[in-house]
Scaffold this motif. Structure first.
Motif, mmCIF file in Angstrom:
data_model
loop_
_atom_site.group_PDB
_atom_site.id
_atom_site.type_symbol
_atom_site.label_atom_id
_atom_site.label_comp_id
_atom_site.label_asym_id
_atom_site.label_seq_id
_atom_site.Cartn_x
_atom_site.Cartn_y
_atom_site.Cartn_z
ATOM 1 N N CYS A 12 34.743 38.195 33.756
ATOM 2 C CA CYS A 12 35.384 39.238 34.537
ATOM 3 C C CYS A 12 34.254 39.984 35.239
ATOM 4 C CB CYS A 12 36.151 40.158 33.599
ATOM 5 S SG CYS A 12 36.784 41.617 34.420
ATOM 6 N N ALA A 42 41.557 41.742 41.990
ATOM 7 C CA ALA A 42 42.305 43.007 41.999
ATOM 8 C C ALA A 42 41.517 44.061 42.765
ATOM 9 C CB ALA A 42 42.559 43.481 40.576
ATOM 10 N N LEU A 167 46.207 41.260 34.242
ATOM 11 C CA LEU A 167 44.755 41.028 34.156
ATOM 12 C C LEU A 167 44.339 40.719 32.720
ATOM 13 C CD1 LEU A 167 43.409 43.843 36.513
ATOM 14 C CD2 LEU A 167 43.371 41.380 36.962
ATOM 15 N N ILE A 177 38.400 36.546 36.689
ATOM 16 C CA ILE A 177 38.890 37.783 37.282
ATOM 17 C C ILE A 177 37.782 38.465 38.078
ATOM 18 C CG2 ILE A 177 39.845 40.074 36.733
ATOM 19 C CD1 ILE A 177 41.626 37.857 35.723
ATOM 20 N N LEU A 179 37.172 42.220 39.877
ATOM 21 C CA LEU A 179 37.669 43.571 40.147
ATOM 22 C C LEU A 179 36.875 44.120 41.325
ATOM 23 C CD1 LEU A 179 37.967 45.011 36.500
ATOM 24 C CD2 LEU A 179 39.690 43.771 37.843
#
Ligand code: IMP
Ligand code: MG
Length: 341
Positions: A12, A42, A167, A177, A179
């Protein structure tokens, strides 16, 4: 949600700006989305920030849609802590053709015309030089607990999502992922040059908080630094040079969102160190190296980087104690040296 494109355990990553925004986060995000086959990207923050992405010869300046849209398999999300401008969101969803793979957290708050009107009259009178989108007033309204949320808006019903749940489930399933932060840490309400800052915290911790991902879940904080420093709007800019000098050096830029001139200054090791500290950066992406060393333009291998530029990179690494893993060498998403391999 699209299937994971890769079975192995993947990180992530939080992408955060190290200066006053416009460091080239959009470009690095789009590269990662494509190359690392990111499963979910995201976006946090608000509509004031425009991420510029060049892909397949087309330029996008996105205020709402996450930069990972260039990977057609990537799920796109807008975090609970974000502000949504409904008109801009609808326009960009159309432009990027992501209707079937974008979600907005039910609790994201709504930024309205009244916020923009208030921003333009009040913030400008105070000489803050905001973008005029109304982010400060929209955040104020959220703090007062009177803001509209995404779940209250008819046009957003098809897009509603529980972003934190999506998430965290994806992380449990070893998906990749990203961010996406907006602006830069020096515009942070807490850590920036107050009062010449934006209406929210823009640091890596705030990005996690807005998304609903705990700090223990983050594997990398990628700090994006541009090879020179720019700032739009008022407030201090150490080492600022004139527009004429910036133009001569090839550093003169205009804002992707508002079209305003960006003020410019040379790269600051001092600021880079502080940004590394506040964000807990584990990696650095250094963009626009071709603006300092034109011989780098379009380079995609480290071997193509001239000696003087390598020395500059080494100094950034030494001063920040952090590896420079990405080097931007041109506008296209793929104009980049990836040193991770
Ligand atoms: P606001 O975020 O519109 O309230 O503006 C506050 C300050 O942040 C002003 O100096 C703006 O120019 C600056 N700012 C806001 N968003 C961006 C951005 O995306 N890039 C660069 N500066 C920004
Ligand atoms: Mg920008």
């Amino acid at each position: 949600m699209p299937d994971s494109q890769n079975g192995d355990k993947m990180p992530c990553t939080v992408v955060v700006g190290g200066f006053w925004g416009d460091e080239g986060k959009g470009k690095i995000i789009s590269y990662l989305a494509l190359k690392d086959k990111i499963d979910i990207c995201a976006r946090t923050g608000s509509v004031n920030a425009a991420h510029t992405i060049w892909y397949k010869g087309k330029r996008y300046a996105l205020h709402m849609v996450p930069g990972g849209f260039v990977n057609e398999k990537c799920r796109l999300l807008i975090a609970a802590g974000a502000n949504v401008h409904v008109g801009q969101f609808m326009k960009e969803v159309e432009e990027t053709n992501v209707k079937d793979r974008i979600g907005v957290d039910t609790q994201a708050s709504i930024i309205e015309e009244k916020h923009s009107a208030y921003d333009k009259t009040n913030a400008h009178l105070k000489g803050l030089g905001t973008t005029g989108w109304g982010v400060g007033p929209a955040c104020e309204e959220r703090v007062r607990r009177t803001a509209k949320l995404a779940k209250d808006i008819a046009d957003l019903q098809p897009y509603l999502a529980d972003v934190a749940l999506e998430l965290n489930c994806a992380l449990d399933n070893e998906k990749r992922i990203l961010l996406e932060g907006t602006q830069g840490v020096l515009l942070s309400l807490f850590h920036g040059s107050y009062p010449y800052v934006t209406g929210r915290d823009t640091s890596a911790s705030a990005i996690c908080s807005e998304a609903g991902v705990g700090p223990t879940k983050v594997s990398d904080v990628l700090l994006v630094l541009k090879s020179f420093v720019t700032r739009v709007g008022t407030g201090p800019l150490p080492g600022e040079i004139s527009k004429e000098k910036a133009t001569q050096r090839g550093w003169f830029e205009t804002a992707a969102g508002t079209g305003r001139d960006r003020r410019a200054a040379p790269f600051s090791f001092e600021l880079a160190k502080r940004a590394t500290m506040i964000n807990g950066a584990t990696q650095i992406g250094l963009t626009k190296l071709d603006a300092l060393y034109p011989e780098c333009k379009g380079a995609r291998n480290f071997a193509e980087i001239p000696k003087a530029a390598c020395e500059f990179i080494a100094k950034v690494e030494k001063e920040t104690g952090t590896p420079v893993v990405f080097i931007g060498t041109g506008p296209d998403s793929l104009d980049l040296v990836d040193r991770r391999k």
